[in-house]
Each structure stands twice: as structure tokens, then as C-alpha cells.
Design an enzyme around this catalytic site. Structure first.
Site, PDB file in Angstrom:
ATOM      1  N   SER A 187     -28.589  23.411 -65.564  1.00 40.44           N
ATOM      2  CA  SER A 187     -27.229  23.793 -66.020  1.00 40.44           C
ATOM      3  C   SER A 187     -27.076  25.212 -66.571  1.00 40.44           C
ATOM      4  O   SER A 187     -25.897  25.619 -66.969  1.00 40.44           O
ATOM      5  CB  SER A 187     -26.730  22.638 -66.869  1.00 40.44           C
ATOM      6  OG  SER A 187     -26.193  21.688 -66.337  1.00 40.44           O
ATOM      7  N   LYS A 235     -21.596  26.289 -75.725  1.00 36.46           N
ATOM      8  CA  LYS A 235     -21.079  25.038 -74.834  1.00 36.46           C
ATOM      9  C   LYS A 235     -20.698  24.025 -75.641  1.00 36.46           C
ATOM     10  O   LYS A 235     -21.190  23.678 -76.868  1.00 36.46           O
ATOM     11  CB  LYS A 235     -22.380  24.737 -74.092  1.00 36.46           C
ATOM     12  CG  LYS A 235     -22.146  23.659 -73.040  1.00 36.46           C
ATOM     13  CD  LYS A 235     -23.521  23.635 -72.185  1.00 36.46           C
ATOM     14  CE  LYS A 235     -23.236  22.602 -71.329  1.00 36.46           C
ATOM     15  NZ  LYS A 235     -24.488  22.109 -70.570  1.00 36.46           N
ATOM     16  N   SER A 279     -24.080  22.604 -65.375  1.00 36.84           N
ATOM     17  CA  SER A 279     -22.605  22.140 -66.268  1.00 36.84           C
ATOM     18  C   SER A 279     -22.285  23.257 -67.012  1.00 36.84           C
ATOM     19  O   SER A 279     -21.333  23.024 -67.536  1.00 36.84           O
ATOM     20  CB  SER A 279     -23.384  20.784 -66.742  1.00 36.84           C
ATOM     21  OG  SER A 279     -24.399  21.021 -67.653  1.00 36.84           O
TER      22      SER A 279
HETATM   23  N1  GLN Z   1     -26.626  19.333 -62.152  1.00 41.42           N
HETATM   24  C1  GLN Z   1     -27.772  18.551 -62.980  1.00 41.42           C
HETATM   25  C2  GLN Z   1     -27.330  17.116 -63.396  1.00 41.42           C
HETATM   26  O1  GLN Z   1     -26.180  16.980 -62.919  1.00 41.42           O
HETATM   27  C3  GLN Z   1     -28.323  19.424 -63.991  1.00 41.42           C
HETATM   28  C4  GLN Z   1     -27.397  19.282 -65.269  1.00 41.42           C
HETATM   29  C5  GLN Z   1     -27.871  19.830 -66.326  1.00 41.42           C
HETATM   30  O2  GLN Z   1     -28.757  20.476 -66.333  1.00 41.42           O
HETATM   31  N2  GLN Z   1     -27.255  19.640 -67.707  1.00 41.42           N
HETATM   32  O3  GLN Z   1     -27.738  16.503 -63.874  1.00 41.42           O
END
Ligand code: GLN
Length: 476
Positions: free
Chosen positions: A175, A76, A151
Site C-alpha cells: 500500500s 494517511k 491503499s
Molecule cells: N492491496 C493489498 C490489500 O488489499 C495491500 C493493502 C495494504 O498494503 N494495506 O490487502
């Protein structure tokens, strides 16, 4: 060439000389090229991957290769890799080159993994659809009009579309797990502190964890074994010894599993997701596992608590991007103040700015007690209640996400509606416990669905062994 679903299959093919590592890498590079419409990769390290393949092939032939020899992996774009760009999918870090590698990257390379490229994600890992990436969304391979989830969207789609064998994502509030569920692959968030965060671009430091996305539980276990463990560069990385997760057996032990009745009754739970969840419960029971409904009682608080705390932490972590230290500086910078203001205004996207502003607000003198301090207390209650359930049960079972992948552009204009999509993933993040999303078939439209299991703190071995035992059972 046939796609390979696990490293053990690749190793077997390399061993009996049906396959060479340079051919495998060439095949993945060809697929990446062919599937550019998915927009999973922001950058492909073609030359390096090809040279590494030659070197590691020799080591394999000589019998001196590491545990991950034959594994082609993507990372990532918030995981630092020395002398490579890393942008967190943000304009503010466009063209920024990392001067050092994350501990997880060093550990992958030390075991002869081949890193094939960096993967698109939501900007600073903030989002659940990959649509906040400055570089544009990732497309779901099951239906390219749908989001990948986020994400770690690129990381999930790269595995789903067989562009590499495995990937590393990060999971702050879902994410790794949620995109894995949207893409029909396995996603593991380890216990907070199981894996070093050194070299991970911070979003919310008391939540962030690196986790593998793979086609099989077996590969998730192997990757966790390699990346986990203490690290002198991260004092929050636990010095508990790392079990040989790759040696775990899919034990046919009967387990006691709690599913949260509040989750099944929750508004906004898609009918087909609910049906898949109920089908999974029935199959587990048919195998002799005990699956019982438990009322959690705090479900309505998990999303607000998570967002107050993560935004507060993000507002502090993202203060370092000031147009002076890293990456982008606005061409309109005249003096120190305009450098800060313009670089941050132009360098960050709307979602990131919203979170910095809200995070600053909840930490501000007049509101700290009402929001931040209160959310800390509620976090403790959520953690205690979760631990209490886990003293009576081996695992907690939840849908990974309330819906399947939605259409690109379909997300609501109301951020609160979007945040509620994280309702089932943030509990494990707030409690700091491990959780895995496993594929659980597709809906009628052919979109993948996922089921999540939450385990006890640092008991990934048990969670993985159980997951390996039931992964075929949950697939349709
Ligand atoms: N959707 C969650 C957020 O926007 C999780 C994001 C993540 O785990 N990086 O914070």
C-alpha cells in the site's frame, strides 16, 4: 512559487530568505484548495499548520529547529493524531476522534514537521485502488480518470501533485509502494518491526508497517531515520539501533541484483511495464551492476498466502468495531445483538465485510489446518526462499505492479482478479523485508511506472544508498 522536490532544497531557500515557512504552508494550502478534484485529503488542518509555521519559522531563525523543520507532511487516515479525527476511510469510524497520537506522529512533531492534513485511503487499508474508501476514490494527478493506486492513494497523489512535500502511508501488502508507482513517486516499506505500529489502525498486525512517500530517496531516508526505532508501546518494534539514514551517501558501489524470471513471464504483466523493467535492467548493467535472472519458484503462492493470513488477522483486528466502543452506531440498534449486527452491517463496506467473513472462515475449527495453518507454513517457505536469494544477491528487483494505473471503475467484479494485482508487492510483506518503489518513467499514455527493489532485513541503509545512486538513472 516553484515546487520543491526535497527538504534540503526548502531548507536552502529558507536559509537564504527566498522563502518563509508561513508562505510555503500558504502555498500548499492554496494548491490543496485548487486540486480538490483529486480528493487526496479527507481533512486539512489549515489553522494548525499556519500557526505551526510561525512557531517553527522562529525556531529556524534562532537555529533551534528539529530535523524536519520545513517539511510539510500529510498522514494517511489510519494513523492516529491526538484530538484529530481518524476514520480509516470507513463509515464505522466517521467522526471518531483519536485520544492519542501514533508514535510516528509524536516523532514527526518532535522534529518540527508540520502535519497539514489526513489523507484518503482504501477502507481499513484494504484495497489497491482507493476505491473502497467510504468517502470516494482519489484521482491520479497524471490523468484524473485513473486510480491513484492504494491503499495509500491520497498519500501518493498528495506528493505527486505537490500538495505537500511528503506523506506517511502504511504498507501491509504494497500500500505504500504500489500507489507510489502509479503516481511516479518514491515509496518505502521498511522491514517489519523497524517502525512502531503504535497508533496505527490495525489491518494485519504481522504485516503492517508505516512508510514514507516522497519525491526523492533522500527525503525517504530522512523520514525513516525519524520514525524508526524501538517503542515501549509496541513490542514488535525492534530495539536495533537506528542508523543515520539521512547521512548515507549514494555510493557508487557495484551491486549484485536478482530479478525473478517467474515475474517477467507472469501472465497479466503489461507490455510497457515489462519494457520499462527490461530497460532498467539494461541501464543498471551499463552502470556495471550485475543483474541476473533467478527463478523464485513460489510466485503462484504469494497472493493466496498473503490473503489467507491478512484476512484472518483482519477478522480478529476488526472485531473491536462493534457499535459500542468506537464511532458509528446504527440508529436501528435496539439491544446488544442488533447494535452489533446493524452497526457492523451498515458501518463496514463490502470489501471489508468480505475479508472479515473469509478471515473468520479460514480460522474456523474445521478449516484452520487446511487454510490458516497451511498458509503459515507457506509463508515460512516464501521467507526462506527469499532469504536464500538474498544471501547470494544484494537486492531482488521486481516491477512494483503488473500494470500502470487503471481507470476508475475498471477494477474487476471478481475480487480474485483484483488481489492478483498485488503479485509483486506481497513477497516483501510475507518475508518482512524492506522494499522501495522508484519511479521508472511513464508509459506512452503518460502514466507513471515503478520499479521495486527488495533488500535484506534491517538493511534499509544499503537499500537507500543504492536507490539514491540509481534514482536518476531509472527515470526517463
Ligand atoms: N492491496 C493489498 C490489500 O488489499 C495491500 C493493502 C495494504 O498494503 N494495506 O490487502
Amino acid at each position: 512559487m516553484e515546487g520543491f522536490s526535497s527538504l534540503s532544497k526548502i531548507r536552502a531557500a529558507l536559509k537564504n530568505e527566498e522563502l518563509t515557512l508561513p508562505d510555503l504552508v500558504a502555498d500548499y494550502l492554496g494548491r490543496i484548495e485548487e486540486h480538490q478534484e483529486l480528493h487526496a485529503f479527507l481533512e486539512v488542518f489549515s489553522d494548525e499548520a499556519q500557526s505551526a509555521a510561525l512557531i517553527i519559522q522562529k525556531k529556524i531563525s534562532a537555529g533551534t529547529s528539529g530535523k524536519l523543520a520545513g517539511m510539510v507532511i500529510g498522514i494517511k487516515d489510519n494513523i492516529c493524531y491526538k484530538d484529530h479525527k481518524v476514520s480509516a476511510s470507513s463509515r464505522i469510524l466517521e467522526n471518531y476522534i483519536s485520544p492519542y497520537s501514533a508514535t510516528v506522529v509524536d516523532r514527526l512533531l518532535a522534529e518540527d514537521a508540520i502535519i497539514i492534513g489526513r489523507l484518503n485511503c482504501d477502507e481499513f487499508a484494504m484495497g489497491a485502488s482507493n476505491e473502497s474508501s467510504y468517502y470516494g476514490p482519489v484521482r491520479n494527478y497524471a490523468d484524473i480518470s485513473k486510480v491513484s493506486g492504494g491503499s495509500s492513494g491520497g498519500a501518493a497523489v498528495a506528493v505527486q501533485a505537490d500538495l505537500c512535500l511528503a506523506t506517511l502511508g502504511t504498507d501491509t501488502g504494497g500500500s505504500v509502494r504500489q500507489p507510489a508507482s502509479f503516481c511516479g513517486v518514491v515509496g518505502l516499506k521498511p522491514t517489519y518491526g523497524r517502525v512502531s505500529r503504535h497508533g496505527i489502525i490495525s489491518y494485519a498486525s504481522s504485516f503492517d508497517q508505516v512508510g514514507p512517500i516522497t519525491q526523492t530517496v533522500e527525503d525517504a531516508a530522512l523520514l525513516l531515520e525519524v520514525i524508526a526505532g524501538c517503542d515501549e508501546y509496541d513490542s514488535t518494534a525492534s530495539n536495533k539501533s537506528v542508523p543515520l539514514y539521512s547521512h548515507i551517501k549514494p555510493l557508487k558501489v557495484k551491486k549484485k541484483i536478482a530479478y525473478l524470471s517467474d515475474a517477467l513471464d507472469s501472465e497479466g504483466l503489461d507490455a510497457e511495464v515489462k519494457a520499462a523493467f527490461e530497460r532498467s535492467i539494461a541501464r543498471l548493467r551499463a552502470e556495471g551492476h550485475i543483474v541476473e535472472a533467478v527463478s523464485f519458484g513460489l510466485l503462484e503462492y504469494v497472493v493466496p498466502t498473503y490473503y489467507i493470513l491478512t484476512m484472518a488477522e483482519a477478522s480478529s483486528n476488526l472485531a473491536r468495531y462493534d457499535g459500542v466502543h468506537y464511532g458509528f452506531r446504527s440508529p436501528g440498534s435496539i439491544d446488544l445483538e442488533t447494535t452489533y449486527k446493524r452497526s457492523r452491517s451498515e458501518g463496514f463496506g463490502a470489501e471489508v465485510k468480505r475479508r472479515i467473513i473469509l478471515g473468520t472462515f479460514v480460522l474456523s475449527a474445521g478449516y484452520y489446518d487446511a487454510y490458516y495453518a497451511k498458509a503459515q507454513k507457506v509463508r515460512r517457505l516464501i521467507r526462506e526462499r527469499t532469504d536464500e536469494i538474498l544471501t547470494k544477491f544484494d537486492f531482488i528487483m521486481l516491477p512494483t505492479a503488473p500494470t500502470p494505473a487503471f481507470s476508475i471503475g475498471e477494477g474487476s467484479d471478481d475480487p480474485v482478479v483484483n488481489y492478483l494485482a498485488d503479485i509483486f508487492t506481497v513477497q516483501a510483506s510475507l518475508a518482512g523485508i524492506p522494499a522501495i518503489s522508484l519511479p521508472a518513467g511513464n508509459n506512452k499514455a503518460g502514466l507513471p511506472l515503478g520499479i521495486q527493489f527488495l533488500g535484506k532485513r534491517f538493511e534499509e541503509g544499503d537499500l537507500l544508498s543504492f536507490s539514491e545512486n540509481i534514482e536518476e538513472l531509472l527515470k526517463v
